[in-house]
Design an enzyme around this catalytic site. Sequence first.
Site, mmCIF file in Angstrom:
data_model
loop_
_atom_site.group_PDB
_atom_site.id
_atom_site.type_symbol
_atom_site.label_atom_id
_atom_site.label_comp_id
_atom_site.label_asym_id
_atom_site.label_seq_id
_atom_site.Cartn_x
_atom_site.Cartn_y
_atom_site.Cartn_z
ATOM 1 N N ARG A 140 22.561 17.829 25.756
ATOM 2 C CA ARG A 140 21.490 16.888 26.079
ATOM 3 C C ARG A 140 20.298 17.605 26.698
ATOM 4 O O ARG A 140 19.186 17.072 26.713
ATOM 5 C CB ARG A 140 21.981 15.844 27.076
ATOM 6 C CG ARG A 140 22.963 14.812 26.510
ATOM 7 C CD ARG A 140 23.278 13.778 27.583
ATOM 8 N NE ARG A 140 24.257 12.801 27.154
ATOM 9 C CZ ARG A 140 23.972 11.667 26.506
ATOM 10 N NH1 ARG A 140 22.713 11.410 26.184
ATOM 11 N NH2 ARG A 140 24.923 10.830 26.161
ATOM 12 N N HIS A 228 24.105 32.241 17.734
ATOM 13 C CA HIS A 228 24.572 31.023 18.394
ATOM 14 C C HIS A 228 25.867 30.512 17.776
ATOM 15 O O HIS A 228 26.648 29.820 18.450
ATOM 16 C CB HIS A 228 23.486 29.937 18.368
ATOM 17 C CG HIS A 228 23.309 29.268 17.044
ATOM 18 N ND1 HIS A 228 22.433 29.724 16.085
ATOM 19 C CD2 HIS A 228 23.904 28.162 16.513
ATOM 20 C CE1 HIS A 228 22.494 28.920 15.033
ATOM 21 N NE2 HIS A 228 23.378 27.969 15.259
ATOM 22 N N ARG A 347 24.379 16.468 -10.013
ATOM 23 C CA ARG A 347 23.934 16.188 -11.372
ATOM 24 C C ARG A 347 22.811 17.131 -11.783
ATOM 25 O O ARG A 347 21.981 17.544 -10.975
ATOM 26 C CB ARG A 347 23.441 14.748 -11.474
ATOM 27 C CG ARG A 347 24.510 13.732 -11.868
ATOM 28 C CD ARG A 347 24.959 13.881 -13.307
ATOM 29 N NE ARG A 347 23.894 13.749 -14.249
ATOM 30 C CZ ARG A 347 23.429 12.589 -14.707
ATOM 31 N NH1 ARG A 347 23.960 11.454 -14.283
ATOM 32 N NH2 ARG A 347 22.453 12.565 -15.591
ATOM 33 N N ARG A 446 -1.675 25.644 30.287
ATOM 34 C CA ARG A 446 -2.188 25.968 28.940
ATOM 35 C C ARG A 446 -3.057 27.224 28.929
ATOM 36 O O ARG A 446 -3.980 27.365 28.141
ATOM 37 C CB ARG A 446 -2.982 24.785 28.386
ATOM 38 C CG ARG A 446 -2.992 24.674 26.865
ATOM 39 C CD ARG A 446 -1.646 24.369 26.303
ATOM 40 N NE ARG A 446 -1.667 24.160 24.855
ATOM 41 C CZ ARG A 446 -0.612 23.804 24.140
ATOM 42 N NH1 ARG A 446 0.547 23.605 24.736
ATOM 43 N NH2 ARG A 446 -0.712 23.635 22.847
#
Length: 621
Positions: A140, A228, A347, A446
Amino acid sequence: MRGFGTPPKRARCGPPSPTSEHAATSADAEREDDADPRSWDTERLCAFLCDQGFCNPTLLGRIREKKIRGTQLLSLDESVLESLGVSCLEERQKLLDCIHQLDEDHEEIMKIFNDPVHGHIELHPLLIRIIDTPQFQRLRYIKMMGGAYYVFPGASHNRFEHCLGVGYLAGCLVSALHEKQPELQITKRDMLCVQIAGLCHDLGHGPFSHMFDRRFIPRARPGYHWEHEMGSVKMFDYLVKANGIENVMKKYGLVPEEDICFIKEQIAGPLDSTGKSSLWPYKGRPEEKNFLYEIVANKRNGIDVDKWDYFARDCHHLGIPNNFDHKRFIKFARVCEVNHKKYICTRDKEAGNLYDMFYTRNCLHRRAYQHRVGNIIDTMITDAFLKADPHIEIEGSGGKKYKLSTAIDDMEAYVKLTDNIFLEILQSRDPKLAEAREILLKIESRKLYKFVGETQPTGEEKIQKEEYDELPKDVAASIPQVMDLKVELKAEDFIVDVINMHYGMQEKNPMDHVYFYCKSDRNKAIMITKDQVSQLLPKKFAEQLIRVYCKKTDKQSLAAARQYFVQWCMNKNFTKPQDGDVVAPKLTPMKASWNLRCREQSPDLHRESSNIKTNLFQEKK
């Protein structure tokens, strides 16, 4: 989030009241989950029997002597009870009735999840037992797309819901094959194991998903091979052992000795790498069931339910259309035999749709997974983790301390390592974490490393992994000689990110490894070449992108970095950067091959470039 199932019946012989004098007979008993009799230890079991009026000292003494636990309670029969000292037939029957009622009251049922991608999905009780463990709940707190969440606000989904989706789709595909082809002899054991493998295939992911195993670990532990999938196998073993899942498996008809091996092989491939290639490399299932290994992680061509879920889920959260319909594939899926081996086929008319599937994969990588800003955020998080690594302590088994980079060696430590480590570093006041904290603060505000440019190698030669570490030095050494730069940059100022884009099998066309069948004979497998599908399909299935970033963000340094980059591209004979003529107009005219197309398509522009080149030559003289 788990939805509401059928409410449980009111227990007629449930656990004792918390005020019972027997409730505190064992500290361990207080920690057990009273709602589930399978979790009771010996003392908790004795407390239950006393509470129900079965206080026979001989019975309780022998239960303690034989160390009988709750997992054995539900399997007790009349002969066992007699051997335990319950000599009275009537008393034995009353006790058996109580045990049977307890089993009925605590019988597990299928659970319903409301998934935003697949709708209401139903999962087997054994899968629910696995989901409700700390090792699985850890997912989570691990972002599915790592640093891309800082670019795409909707990409907040986690590995937890992806694993639920893969477990569900694995069940859908294996059930469809079972229903259409009973002759395959797919058992309930097979189907349950395939679902568990889908559910647990990503247990081994670290913080920010692929950032951890593809960027952090290679730099923190050079030469150490870690994927992992390896972590998923180790974490699954730990989950099973720590939560007594083997006993639950037995209850639902699984054989742990075989089926645990089968589950792990579906996740990571053959577990014994020393086996000869000519022999069947798997131990969990015989060769006649090799098609089962193509459902969760298809090593043959990459068409598997893992991709189907992350295509649908990532597109949903990113706001990008998904061109592939996995439900249609499931409808057409069949198993056909080729050279005495059975493979999942589809298919012949689905060939074009499968090319679309691989193209969708490529688009997601280009637009999201390898987004240039998302990648540099992953790189900055990696830098921060590397700075913090020597100063982080995670307690593992036996109280031993591990670092971020060594927690993968001990699952008890690794289970504590999630995306939360980002906030722990960010909010820490430890002076030893100051450098790491500063990098993460730049991400939050940022103030990112600046993108300089992107290029590609020309021809067939590509940059090899062993060359990656030297690339920043090469860029820093590419000092343009035709201009006077006010800033001198060093290797540590540059980041070179090499990205290998492909359809899932490097330079190979994965469709060359897909089998089809025709309507006229559904049991005969055929191959379909690219030319039989369309003339508009790609001729190459892999390419390499090279991106350069600068850690210095002031205007002068960034302008200089762009000149270094363009000069480096010229020296290496890479493709001309798309903005090369804009950011380095004095350099690009000097490379003839870069201006050939310009000369053919725009003579006026070519004459202007030639004049620039002549003037530069005269200035140099």
